[in-house]
Design an enzyme around this catalytic site. Sequence first.
Site, PDB file in Angstrom:
ATOM      1  N   ASN A 117       7.712   9.014  -0.618  1.00  0.00           N
ATOM      2  CA  ASN A 117       7.344   7.615  -0.837  1.00  0.00           C
ATOM      3  C   ASN A 117       6.093   7.534  -1.694  1.00  0.00           C
ATOM      4  O   ASN A 117       5.232   8.406  -1.647  1.00  0.00           O
ATOM      5  CB  ASN A 117       7.157   6.882   0.497  1.00  0.00           C
ATOM      6  CG  ASN A 117       5.732   6.931   1.003  1.00  0.00           C
ATOM      7  OD1 ASN A 117       4.873   6.153   0.582  1.00  0.00           O
ATOM      8  ND2 ASN A 117       5.459   7.873   1.906  1.00  0.00           N
ATOM      9  N   PHE A 121       0.118   1.541  -0.019  1.00  0.00           N
ATOM     10  CA  PHE A 121      -0.558   0.578   0.866  1.00  0.00           C
ATOM     11  C   PHE A 121      -0.089  -0.854   0.602  1.00  0.00           C
ATOM     12  O   PHE A 121      -0.885  -1.793   0.566  1.00  0.00           O
ATOM     13  CB  PHE A 121      -2.078   0.645   0.717  1.00  0.00           C
ATOM     14  CG  PHE A 121      -2.734   1.889   1.263  1.00  0.00           C
ATOM     15  CD1 PHE A 121      -2.043   2.824   2.018  1.00  0.00           C
ATOM     16  CD2 PHE A 121      -4.082   2.128   0.993  1.00  0.00           C
ATOM     17  CE1 PHE A 121      -2.674   3.964   2.506  1.00  0.00           C
ATOM     18  CE2 PHE A 121      -4.722   3.270   1.478  1.00  0.00           C
ATOM     19  CZ  PHE A 121      -4.008   4.177   2.234  1.00  0.00           C
ATOM     20  N   SER A 190      -3.855   9.243   1.830  1.00  0.00           N
ATOM     21  CA  SER A 190      -2.617   8.877   1.153  1.00  0.00           C
ATOM     22  C   SER A 190      -2.681   9.343  -0.298  1.00  0.00           C
ATOM     23  O   SER A 190      -3.689   9.129  -0.975  1.00  0.00           O
ATOM     24  CB  SER A 190      -2.400   7.364   1.185  1.00  0.00           C
ATOM     25  OG  SER A 190      -1.336   6.996   0.333  1.00  0.00           O
ATOM     26  N   ASN A 192      -0.974   8.026  -2.631  1.00  0.00           N
ATOM     27  CA  ASN A 192      -0.373   6.956  -3.430  1.00  0.00           C
ATOM     28  C   ASN A 192      -1.345   5.855  -3.852  1.00  0.00           C
ATOM     29  O   ASN A 192      -0.932   4.849  -4.423  1.00  0.00           O
ATOM     30  CB  ASN A 192       0.805   6.351  -2.664  1.00  0.00           C
ATOM     31  CG  ASN A 192       1.860   7.394  -2.356  1.00  0.00           C
ATOM     32  OD1 ASN A 192       2.178   8.223  -3.200  1.00  0.00           O
ATOM     33  ND2 ASN A 192       2.369   7.377  -1.136  1.00  0.00           N
ATOM     34  N   THR A 193      -2.626   6.023  -3.565  1.00  0.00           N
ATOM     35  CA  THR A 193      -3.680   5.147  -4.069  1.00  0.00           C
ATOM     36  C   THR A 193      -4.596   6.009  -4.927  1.00  0.00           C
ATOM     37  O   THR A 193      -5.122   7.019  -4.445  1.00  0.00           O
ATOM     38  CB  THR A 193      -4.472   4.489  -2.923  1.00  0.00           C
ATOM     39  OG1 THR A 193      -3.595   3.634  -2.180  1.00  0.00           O
ATOM     40  CG2 THR A 193      -5.638   3.667  -3.459  1.00  0.00           C
ATOM     41  N   LYS A 232      -7.787  10.408   9.181  1.00  0.00           N
ATOM     42  CA  LYS A 232      -6.506  11.021   8.825  1.00  0.00           C
ATOM     43  C   LYS A 232      -6.657  11.807   7.534  1.00  0.00           C
ATOM     44  O   LYS A 232      -7.089  11.267   6.514  1.00  0.00           O
ATOM     45  CB  LYS A 232      -5.421   9.966   8.674  1.00  0.00           C
ATOM     46  CG  LYS A 232      -4.022  10.557   8.514  1.00  0.00           C
ATOM     47  CD  LYS A 232      -2.953   9.501   8.700  1.00  0.00           C
ATOM     48  CE  LYS A 232      -1.554  10.118   8.699  1.00  0.00           C
ATOM     49  NZ  LYS A 232      -0.515   9.114   8.985  1.00  0.00           N
ATOM     50  N   ASN A 261      -1.255  13.770   6.776  1.00  0.00           N
ATOM     51  CA  ASN A 261      -0.509  12.809   5.980  1.00  0.00           C
ATOM     52  C   ASN A 261       0.608  13.552   5.231  1.00  0.00           C
ATOM     53  O   ASN A 261       0.928  14.696   5.538  1.00  0.00           O
ATOM     54  CB  ASN A 261      -1.455  12.098   5.005  1.00  0.00           C
ATOM     55  CG  ASN A 261      -1.053  10.661   4.726  1.00  0.00           C
ATOM     56  OD1 ASN A 261       0.110  10.376   4.468  1.00  0.00           O
ATOM     57  ND2 ASN A 261      -2.022   9.754   4.768  1.00  0.00           N
TER      58      ASN A 261
END
Length: 358
Positions: A117, A121, A190, A192-193, A232, A261
């Site tokens: 994915n 966020f 994450s 993805n940021t 995390k 993560n």
Amino acid sequence: MPLLPSSLYGLARPFLFGFDPEHAHELTLDGLARTQNTPLACAYAAPRVDDPVTLAGLEFPNRVGLAAGLDKNARCIDAFAAMGFGFVEVGTVTPKAQPGNPKPRMFRLPQRDALINRLGFNNEGLDAFLANVQKARFRRSGSGSRKPMLLGLNIGKNAATPIEKAVDDYLACLDGVYPHADYVTINISSPNTANLRTLQSDEALDALLGAIAEHRHALAERSRRRVPLFVKIAPDLDEGQVAVIAATLQRHGMDGVIATNTTLARDAVAGLPHANEAGGLSGAPVREASNRVVSQLRAALGPAFPIIGVGGILSAADARAKIAAGADVVQIYTGLIYRGPALVREAAQALLQSRSAA
């Protein structure tokens, strides 16, 4: 995840997997949101396994939780409580609503029980998130000696916020979630940021956690309630990086760590359809890296520091292995998509039996 008895999930999964992954995800959440706290919830409800453990001053009713990311807007807390989780973590929430990354941004790799994915966020923002949290009824379910499920609230930064001002977003979120959380998770891992994982580096992490710890102290004095803080982290760290993070967590009085993560590694899925999509890989392929980081954290942090283990749990054996690596409790996400709600009780019973045998 089905709106069907868990025993039927094997029949329902091919139908669900016929949809685009994100569309199936949203349809499922919509169904859970509509049916929670109604007689229809019996379709996915299961008795909770009681296997209490105390961590960070909190009594977890059992050792199986839901990982953040599945219910980003906290819409389905009561539905997940009905599935028998001991604790549920919702979010990641950011101060302002944001759409996340362009679609498509979620991909199944069923040959490896995996997902990729790059959601980024995507969420409705802090105000909507808190409104949903306050609607949840799960805390009223505890009666007598039976404790209600615990709730973790996971916070992050907006994509548009420069990384050098990330602390402002985390403090704004901490202000909002503090009165409503059993614990708060600071998500700095994450993939993805843009640049978010740079917050795991030595100086950046030290500055961020220092500011958060100071702000938590002020909130605790004001509210006369100290809410535990977890951090995390990613699986894509070497042993030296893990050791530095462990020391920083302890230096700033963090109460626990969540490992891990999603991963950027693709070795385990090379050659499969979608394997080269950008984003974080979760499910079975992250299991080994997650267990390695959990083990390294336990060695660095000692026996008493709380560790929540997450990554690659698709069976009871996987849950036991995570505990054996050094985790105190575990979380599932991708396993729920591939196995359905039966995994919750299966894992919780296995961990209870392991404790009894010991």
